[in-house]
Design an enzyme around this catalytic site. Structure first.
Site, PDB file in Angstrom:
ATOM      1  N   CYS A  48       0.819  -1.214   0.000  1.00 49.92           N
ATOM      2  CA  CYS A  48       0.000   0.000   0.000  1.00 49.92           C
ATOM      3  C   CYS A  48       0.850   1.260   0.000  1.00 49.92           C
ATOM      4  O   CYS A  48       0.512   2.261  -0.637  1.00 49.92           O
ATOM      5  CB  CYS A  48      -0.925   0.004   1.202  1.00 49.92           C
ATOM      6  SG  CYS A  48      -0.074  -0.091   2.801  1.00 49.92           S
TER       7      CYS A  48
ATOM      8  N   HIS B  93      -1.596   1.746   7.388  1.00 45.85           N
ATOM      9  CA  HIS B  93      -1.993   1.599   5.990  1.00 45.85           C
ATOM     10  C   HIS B  93      -1.799   2.924   5.259  1.00 45.85           C
ATOM     11  O   HIS B  93      -2.019   3.993   5.832  1.00 45.85           O
ATOM     12  CB  HIS B  93      -3.466   1.172   5.920  1.00 45.85           C
ATOM     13  CG  HIS B  93      -3.967   0.888   4.541  1.00 45.85           C
ATOM     14  ND1 HIS B  93      -3.355  -0.007   3.684  1.00 45.85           N
ATOM     15  CD2 HIS B  93      -5.034   1.388   3.858  1.00 45.85           C
ATOM     16  CE1 HIS B  93      -4.025  -0.042   2.543  1.00 45.85           C
ATOM     17  NE2 HIS B  93      -5.048   0.797   2.623  1.00 45.85           N
TER      18      HIS B  93
ATOM     19  N   ASN C  39      -8.243   4.109  -2.124  1.00 42.28           N
ATOM     20  CA  ASN C  39      -7.565   2.966  -1.532  1.00 42.28           C
ATOM     21  C   ASN C  39      -6.980   2.085  -2.641  1.00 42.28           C
ATOM     22  O   ASN C  39      -7.173   2.362  -3.832  1.00 42.28           O
ATOM     23  CB  ASN C  39      -8.562   2.167  -0.675  1.00 42.28           C
ATOM     24  CG  ASN C  39      -7.883   1.316   0.382  1.00 42.28           C
ATOM     25  OD1 ASN C  39      -6.659   1.266   0.485  1.00 42.28           O
ATOM     26  ND2 ASN C  39      -8.670   0.622   1.181  1.00 42.28           N
TER      27      ASN C  39
END
Length: 336
Positions: free
Chosen positions: A147, A284, A304
């Site tokens: 990520c 994240h 995302n």
């Protein structure tokens, strides 16, 4: 991790006391299902799970699925306000919470200095870089803790497009393989990746030249004459208590690479997150592409990297104010 462990302990305690329920009136593809065997089999078919009905893996996954429905009742019990986030069955519902963290929440939070600059005056009430066609489509990191790389690449390719170049998908795999201060699919830091890009003047090539493989590989080097995008500088600041200033940075400089606490995102379906997220426990990395303050609940628009079947077609909305999910803990702007 004491703060996170406390949250998890409370969540587990509450969930053991309630019966499975479904949330209602969610306009998401990921509609909530009952925890019966038939619905679990529907879940398996929808998300193409291949474990056999008679095997131990089936029983494990069905138990995790049932536990997820109990979590949803707890999470949704807080979501009574306007436009509140809803939680239910999605592609992560047959993972334990530990598996989910180990697979997807692998970003490393590096402390950044408090923002001390000037705030922009007369900010627009609503701003979304997608409206200017400078945000690339939602990507899917798959079962790779990359990520942090998607966040950085997302910011770079948007800033390049804002500068007048054609929007193109740049290589996430290049950063996963080559950013030696990070751990590839085992996790990394957005600020370390940006420092590496700046210090080495590495040219970030296109995704077609260096495609994503969802696993860490050997770094592929390109000649100095090879084309690519070089970043000149970046800033990374803590905007805690200064989210209006963060809005100004986004408007002035482009989408921001941010670090958040996404533990509760395993079950997110849509709406504006206003609870269940801590600050200073970030795990994240995401891309903040806009905001909207025109409604009753102002919110950040966040891209995302879990594919378009998750959340709001791959996006999540987070309430502005109160540093929800740690959205303001560390936000980086890129300069080319």
């Amino acid at each position: 991790m004491r703060g996170y462990q406390l949250f998890e302990a409370v969540l587990v305690t509450v969930c053991t006391l309630v019966s499975p329920v479904c949330c209602h009136n969610v306009s998401s593809e990921e509609t909530t299902l009952n925890s019966t065997a038939a619905d679990f089999d529907s879940f398996r078919a929808k998300f193409q799970r291949i474990y056999e009905v008679s095997g131990d893996e089936y029983n494990r996954r069905r138990l995790f699925y049932q536990n997820a429905t109990k979590r949803h009742m707890y999470l949704n019990s807080f979501s009574t306000g306007p436009q509140s986030a809803k939680y239910g069955i999605n592609q992560f519902s047959d993972l334990s919470q530990k598996e989910f963290r180990d697979l997807y929440l692998r970003a490393i939070y590096d402390r950044t200095p408090l923002f001390s600059g000037l705030s922009l005056k007369q900010l627009p009430a609503k701003f979304d870089w997608r409206d200017k066609a400078v945000v690339a489509p939602v990507q899917n990191q798959q079962s790779c803790g990359s990520c942090w790389a998607f966040s950085v690449v997302g910011a770079i390719q948007s800033v390049q497009a804002i500068g007048g170049s054609q929007l193109e998908q740049l290589s996430v795999q290049q950063i996963v393989d080559c950013s030696y201060q990070n751990e590839g699919c085992d996790g990394g830091s957005t600020t370390r990746a940006l420092k590496w890009l700046k210090q080495t003047s590495v040219k970030l090539v296109t995704q077609s030249e260096y495609p994503y493989k969802a696993k860490t590989g050997i770094c592929h080097f390109f000649s100095q004459s090879h084309g690519g995008v070089v970043i000149k500088n970046f800033t990374a600041h803590d905007f805690s208590g200064q989210e209006e200033a963060m809005m100004g940075q986004l408007v002035e400089h482009g989408p921001l690479a941010a670090i958040v606490d996404a533990v509760s995102w395993q079950d997110y379906l849509g709406g504006i997150i206003q609870h269940h997220c801590s600050s200073k426990w970030s795990n994240h990395a995401v891309l903040v592409v806009g905001y909207d303050t025109t409604g009753e609940i102002p919110y950040w628009i966040v891209q995302n990297s879990w594919g378009t079947r998750w959340g709001n077609e791959g996006y999540v909305y987070i309430k502005i104010g109160g540093n929800i999910c740690g959205i303001a803990d560390s936000a980086a702007a890129v300069f080319l």
